[in-house]
Design an enzyme around this catalytic site. Structure first.
Site, mmCIF file in Angstrom:
data_model
loop_
_atom_site.group_PDB
_atom_site.id
_atom_site.type_symbol
_atom_site.label_atom_id
_atom_site.label_comp_id
_atom_site.label_asym_id
_atom_site.label_seq_id
_atom_site.Cartn_x
_atom_site.Cartn_y
_atom_site.Cartn_z
ATOM 1 N N ASP A 7 0.869 -1.172 0.000
ATOM 2 C CA ASP A 7 0.000 0.000 0.000
ATOM 3 C C ASP A 7 0.916 1.235 0.000
ATOM 4 O O ASP A 7 2.088 1.137 0.383
ATOM 5 C CB ASP A 7 -0.870 -0.032 1.266
ATOM 6 C CG ASP A 7 -1.602 1.267 1.478
ATOM 7 O OD1 ASP A 7 -2.229 1.752 0.529
ATOM 8 O OD2 ASP A 7 -1.537 1.800 2.608
ATOM 9 N N ASP A 9 -0.256 5.083 0.714
ATOM 10 C CA ASP A 9 -0.560 6.091 1.741
ATOM 11 C C ASP A 9 -0.625 5.464 3.130
ATOM 12 O O ASP A 9 -1.402 4.536 3.370
ATOM 13 C CB ASP A 9 -1.900 6.773 1.430
ATOM 14 C CG ASP A 9 -1.806 7.627 0.186
ATOM 15 O OD1 ASP A 9 -0.915 8.492 0.138
ATOM 16 O OD2 ASP A 9 -2.614 7.421 -0.741
ATOM 17 N N GLU A 16 -0.792 11.209 4.671
ATOM 18 C CA GLU A 16 -2.157 11.742 4.790
ATOM 19 C C GLU A 16 -2.208 13.203 5.235
ATOM 20 O O GLU A 16 -3.134 13.915 4.862
ATOM 21 C CB GLU A 16 -3.025 10.871 5.702
ATOM 22 C CG GLU A 16 -3.386 9.515 5.107
ATOM 23 C CD GLU A 16 -4.213 9.568 3.809
ATOM 24 O OE1 GLU A 16 -4.636 10.665 3.404
ATOM 25 O OE2 GLU A 16 -4.398 8.500 3.209
HETATM 26 C C1 XBP Z 1 -5.513 5.975 0.886
HETATM 27 C C2 XBP Z 1 -6.559 6.854 0.392
HETATM 28 C C3 XBP Z 1 -6.234 7.896 -0.586
HETATM 29 C C4 XBP Z 1 -5.607 9.148 -0.119
HETATM 30 C C5 XBP Z 1 -5.860 10.246 -1.129
HETATM 31 O O1 XBP Z 1 -6.046 4.657 1.031
HETATM 32 O O2 XBP Z 1 -7.692 6.688 0.689
HETATM 33 O O3 XBP Z 1 -7.459 8.261 -1.094
HETATM 34 O O4 XBP Z 1 -6.169 9.503 1.123
HETATM 35 O O5 XBP Z 1 -5.523 9.901 -2.416
HETATM 36 P P1 XBP Z 1 -5.099 3.382 0.963
HETATM 37 P P2 XBP Z 1 -6.415 10.426 -3.675
HETATM 38 O O6 XBP Z 1 -3.821 3.754 1.638
HETATM 39 O O7 XBP Z 1 -5.847 2.321 1.729
HETATM 40 O O8 XBP Z 1 -4.914 2.986 -0.477
HETATM 41 O O9 XBP Z 1 -6.946 11.783 -3.350
HETATM 42 O O10 XBP Z 1 -5.451 10.445 -4.825
HETATM 43 O O11 XBP Z 1 -7.537 9.440 -3.900
HETATM 44 MG MG MG Z 2 -3.001 3.087 3.446
#
Ligand code: XBP
Ligand code: MG
Length: 227
Positions: A7, A9, A16
């Site tokens: 993953d 983020d 975040e």
């Molecule tokens: C991470 C997210 C992403 C980011 C923002 O989820 O939800 O949406 O917060 O990115 P994970 P975008 O780590 O579970 O994949 O604005 O580009 O969608």
């Molecule tokens: Mg994540």
């Protein structure tokens, strides 16, 4: 073991707060008096995907006619500018990825965020384009349904050409664990700033820090001990 699937983020790096800053930066440009403080953002993070998160907030606030796609595109450009200034990888990540590469394993990204953001993070944190960091990138709208659905992990497995028993996922969130497990993968969970309060759920391993894993041999040892 043939591949590690990461993953982005919250797992590779604590991104975040930069996403939150980017969202807040663009709201006024679209005539919105929204401001997402940390508590608000923590609650909104249960909805994966920036566009989906904007749409949810608009629905909850009964705000009609929010140009979600245009707002999100501007937010993505802002995020790229912010992350350019630098971002640290979470402890243990750099060594784990380097060891996996040196051992001939494939590396994949499976993320809700966009390919543009994966590229921006790789340039900022590794000094390399994403295609040099990862063999496979499954990201964003490339799949119809985002995490906690398994789609992005199933796509990563397909592109890697490996069986679900031959790969391990790395996650920071409950939604991510659900997605990886639903794809049939073992998943290592290390919760981050925005997910510390979340349950470990069905994670195969739950550790405080990826640096505690003991590298690839530690990972193999721990997974074998579970079977
Ligand atoms: C991470 C997210 C992403 C980011 C923002 O989820 O939800 O949406 O917060 O990115 P994970 P975008 O780590 O579970 O994949 O604005 O580009 O969608
Ligand atoms: Mg994540």
């Amino acid at each position: 073991m043939k591949a590690l699937i990461f993953d982005i983020d919250g797992t590779l790096a604590e991104t975040e707060e930069l996403h939150r800053a980017a969202f807040n930066h663009v709201f006024p440009d679209f005539g919105l008096d929204w401001h997402w403080d940390r508590d608000t953002y923590r609650a909104l993070l249960t909805t994966t995907g920036g566009k989906e998160r904007i749409a949810r907030f608009a629905r909850e606030r009964d705000t009609a006619k929010v140009p979600v796609a245009a707002l999100h595109a501007e937010k993505t450009r802002t995020f790229a500018r912010l992350i350019e200034e630098g971002i640290a990888l979470r402890p243990g990540i750099r060594d784990l990825m380097a060891e996996a590469r040196a051992s001939g394993l494939c590396l994949a990204a499976a993320t809700t965020t966009s390919p543009e953001n994966v590229e921006a993070l790789c340039l900022a944190a590794f000094g390399q384009p994403a295609e040099q960091v990862f063999d496979v990138i499954a990201a964003g709208d490339i799949v119809a349904v985002k995490k906690p659905a398994p789609d992005v992990y199933l796509l990563a497995l397909e592109l890697l050409g490996v069986d679900r028993h031959e790969a391990v996922a790395f996650e920071d969130s409950a939604n991510g664990v659900r997605a990886a497990r639903a794809a049939g993968l073992a998943v290592v969970l290390s919760r981050g700033y925005y997910t510390l309060h979340e349950p470990a759920g069905d994670a195969t391993l739950c550790i405080g820090s990826f640096a505690d894993l003991g590298g690839l041999s530690g990972l193999r040892f721990r997974l074998e001990a579970l079977t």
